[in-house]
Design a protein around this motif. Structure first.
Motif, short mmCIF file in Angstrom:
data_model
loop_
_atom_site.label_atom_id
_atom_site.label_comp_id
_atom_site.label_asym_id
_atom_site.label_seq_id
_atom_site.Cartn_x
_atom_site.Cartn_y
_atom_site.Cartn_z
N ALA A 72 0.83 -1.21 0.00
CA ALA A 72 0.00 0.00 0.00
C ALA A 72 0.86 1.25 0.00
CB ALA A 72 -0.92 -0.01 1.22
N GLU A 73 1.94 1.22 0.76
CA GLU A 73 2.84 2.39 0.83
C GLU A 73 3.48 2.66 -0.53
OE1 GLU A 73 6.21 4.17 3.86
OE2 GLU A 73 5.94 1.99 3.74
N LYS A 74 3.87 1.59 -1.24
CA LYS A 74 4.49 1.77 -2.57
C LYS A 74 3.48 2.26 -3.60
CE LYS A 74 6.26 -2.43 -2.61
NZ LYS A 74 6.97 -3.67 -3.02
N MET A 118 -4.52 8.86 -2.31
CA MET A 118 -4.21 7.66 -1.54
C MET A 118 -3.03 7.86 -0.58
SD MET A 118 -6.16 5.12 -1.74
CE MET A 118 -7.53 4.48 -2.68
N LYS A 119 -2.14 8.74 -0.90
CA LYS A 119 -1.01 8.97 0.00
C LYS A 119 -1.52 9.48 1.35
CE LYS A 119 3.58 11.13 0.18
NZ LYS A 119 3.44 11.77 1.52
N GLU A 120 -2.46 10.43 1.30
CA GLU A 120 -3.03 10.97 2.53
C GLU A 120 -3.83 9.90 3.28
OE1 GLU A 120 -2.02 14.04 -0.30
OE2 GLU A 120 -3.37 12.31 -0.48
N SER A 142 -5.83 -4.67 3.94
CA SER A 142 -6.29 -5.35 2.73
C SER A 142 -7.33 -4.53 1.98
CB SER A 142 -6.84 -6.75 3.06
OG SER A 142 -7.96 -6.67 3.90
N GLY A 143 -8.26 -3.90 2.71
CA GLY A 143 -9.27 -3.08 2.05
C GLY A 143 -8.67 -1.90 1.31
N LEU A 144 -7.63 -1.31 1.89
CA LEU A 144 -6.96 -0.18 1.24
C LEU A 144 -6.30 -0.63 -0.06
CD1 LEU A 144 -6.36 2.84 1.65
CD2 LEU A 144 -4.21 2.17 2.76
N VAL A 145 -5.68 -1.80 -0.05
CA VAL A 145 -5.06 -2.35 -1.26
C VAL A 145 -6.14 -2.64 -2.30
CG1 VAL A 145 -3.80 -4.31 -2.23
CG2 VAL A 145 -3.04 -3.28 -0.08
N TYR A 146 -7.26 -3.23 -1.87
CA TYR A 146 -8.36 -3.50 -2.81
C TYR A 146 -8.89 -2.20 -3.42
CZ TYR A 146 -8.69 -8.33 -1.07
OH TYR A 146 -8.45 -9.64 -0.74
N GLU A 147 -8.95 -1.14 -2.61
CA GLU A 147 -9.42 0.14 -3.14
C GLU A 147 -8.48 0.65 -4.23
OE1 GLU A 147 -10.34 4.65 -1.51
OE2 GLU A 147 -10.72 2.95 -0.17
N MET A 148 -7.20 0.47 -4.02
CA MET A 148 -6.23 0.89 -5.02
C MET A 148 -6.35 0.06 -6.31
SD MET A 148 -2.82 1.61 -2.74
CE MET A 148 -2.88 2.67 -1.29
N LEU A 149 -6.87 -1.15 -6.18
CA LEU A 149 -7.10 -2.01 -7.35
C LEU A 149 -8.49 -1.77 -7.97
CD1 LEU A 149 -5.65 -5.44 -6.12
CD2 LEU A 149 -4.81 -4.08 -8.04
N ASN A 150 -9.22 -0.78 -7.43
CA ASN A 150 -10.57 -0.47 -7.90
C ASN A 150 -11.52 -1.66 -7.78
OD1 ASN A 150 -10.09 2.27 -8.70
ND2 ASN A 150 -8.99 1.49 -10.48
#
Length: 449
Positions: free
Chosen positions: A343-345, A353-355, A389-397
């Motif tokens: 998520a950080e990367k 997403m950074k914020e 995990s939810g944050l990563v899923y959000e980044m994957l739309n």
């Protein structure tokens, strides 16, 4: 929903006659939640499938330690790293490892890909009869219902021989992703009033690729996106026999029932917000926090809102900071460590997403202090897999409707491995004891009550 006066009266009647004081559990040494007084789990079985290490025992006391998750003795972090170096999708490799007990060679992995591709198509008319005609607002309930329905399409559903169990396991691992994506599309159409779309199956794709292919209207996704989803699936594939959903699968399997009944129980367990449903609850909690805290970088404002959450004043009034703490892990959850790093990367490449990531990191930092202030709880806690995990899923739309179902799709490998191990090695129905607190009473005729 408005509750009728009659129903309120019935509930009052229940409460009056069905209270068990907490002191009674201590008096009789009842291990609530199958937990020992020190928080460790009650030993209920043996397994070779995986191990969850989160603490050390020193002079009969738990000492916090770095979390380690191993599949068949191999550190999951090493499996992830090995697949990444080879630029290879790893979930299928994990499926083989969990089911058979050792890493596959190239020929075995190719054979597994072929088998899973062969079984990926759902039975004829299954999607129409079981999914399209009976939409569900909740995808997890639709997964459970569909898995139970597969029993009717199996020519040999009750045979628990190793050969038949393996065949059924491969079919379930291959078919649950398609059931999930069909259920999601129908839910969109029926309840969200949006278009639904069904793409033909591409047998050459990995399971992670097939999921992204199915949920995106244009079927477009990047190589990196598919590998990230594959990583999430690898981390969710298994977590020892003591987690609630896997234990549910093993309990039902110990009766000799069919695989569909056992797996449906696992899905029902995973849906719960104290288990796999927590990843969705994390995102709901964080969105609520974002709406009510005007400065995400202020430690004081975030801290004060977390205190309100724990005091059940805001949010869903559960008093829980979802995604924080674990039954076994103390200093760290290795799955959360890997997902946080991802998520950080990824965060800087996605707008806003950074914020968000920095806010998640701040909540992770402050939560232990909040629990100590409100409850006097000094136990060492860290973020668990659901937190990031939810944050990563959000980044994957990926839609929030699919967060917990993706957990179930991934965990199918572990559930099937544990079911087979329970049937082949334990060979005894699970039957724990409950102490009765009721006293002998005479029956009173109705006109004398």
């Amino acid at each position: 929903m408005r509750v009728s006066k009659e129903l309120q009266d019935l509930c009052s009647e229940f409460r009056e006659n069905n209270q068990i004081p907490m002191a009674k559990f201590d008096l009789y040494g009842v291990k609530r939640g199958l937990r020992n007084p020190d928080g460790t789990g009650v030993l209920a079985g043996l397994t070779q499938i995986s191990n969850v290490h989160g603490y050390l025992i020193n002079d009969s006391e738990r000492v916090p330690d770095k979390g380690i998750l191993t599949y068949r003795g191999i550190d999951v972090a090493d499996i992830v790293e090995g697949c990444r170096k080879a630029d290879r999708f790893g979930y299928e490799e994990v499926v083989w490892l969990l089911l058979f007990g050792k890493l596959p060679v190239s020929a075995q992995l190719e054979k597994l890909h072929a088998v899973l591709s062969f079984y990926r198509e759902l039975p004829e008319n299954f999607a129409e009869d079981m999914i399209l005609k009976a939409p569900s607002r909740n995808i997890m309930n639709k997964l459970a219902r569909s898995v139970l329905a597969l029993y009717s399409y199996d020519e040999n559903p009750d045979d628990i021989s190793l050969e038949n169990s393996m065949r059924q396991s491969f079919q379930l691992i291959a078919q649950l992703p398609a059931i999930m994506t069909y259920a999601y599309q129908v839910k969109r159409r029926r309840f969200d009033k949006q278009s639904m779309f069904f793409h033909p199956v591409n047998p050459s794709q990995s399971i992670a690729e097939s999921i992204l292919d199915a949920i995106r209207p244009d079927r477009k996704f990047t190589h990196d996106e598919a590998h990230l989803l594959d990583l999430c699936m690898m981390l969710h594939a298994e977590h020892s026999g003591g987690n609630n959903s896997t234990f549910a699968v093993r309990v039902l399997s110990s009766t000799g029932t069919d695989i569909y009944s056992a797996i449906a129980a696992g899905i029902g367990s995973l849906k719960g917000p104290k288990h796999g449903g927590a990843n969705h609850r994390v995102m709901m909690m964080m969105r609520d926090l974002m709406q009510h805290v005007d400065d995400w970088g202020s430690e004081k404002k975030v801290y004060d809102y977390l205190v309100k959450i724990v005091n059940k004043e805001v949010g869903d009034h559960s008093g829980l900071i979802y995604g924080m703490g674990h039954a076994v892990y103390t200093l760290s959850d290795p799955r959360a460590v890997i997902l946080k790093s991802e998520a950080e990367k990824l965060a800087p490449a996605h707008d806003g997403m950074k914020e968000k990531f920095e806010l998640f990191e701040l909540v992770e930092k402050l939560a232990p202090k909040v629990f100590e202030e409100v409850h006097g709880d000094t136990k060492v806690i860290s973020a668990n897999v659901d937190f990031y995990s939810g944050l990563v899923y959000e980044m994957l739309n990926i839609p929030t409707d699919l967060y917990t179902p993706l957990f179930a799709v991934s965990r199918m490998a572990g559930w099937c491995a544990h079911r087979i191990e329970e049937i082949e090695t334990a060979k005894r129905i699970m039957r724990p004891a409950y102490r009765s607190l009721s006293k002998s009473k005479p029956y009173i005729p109705i006109d004398e009550r």
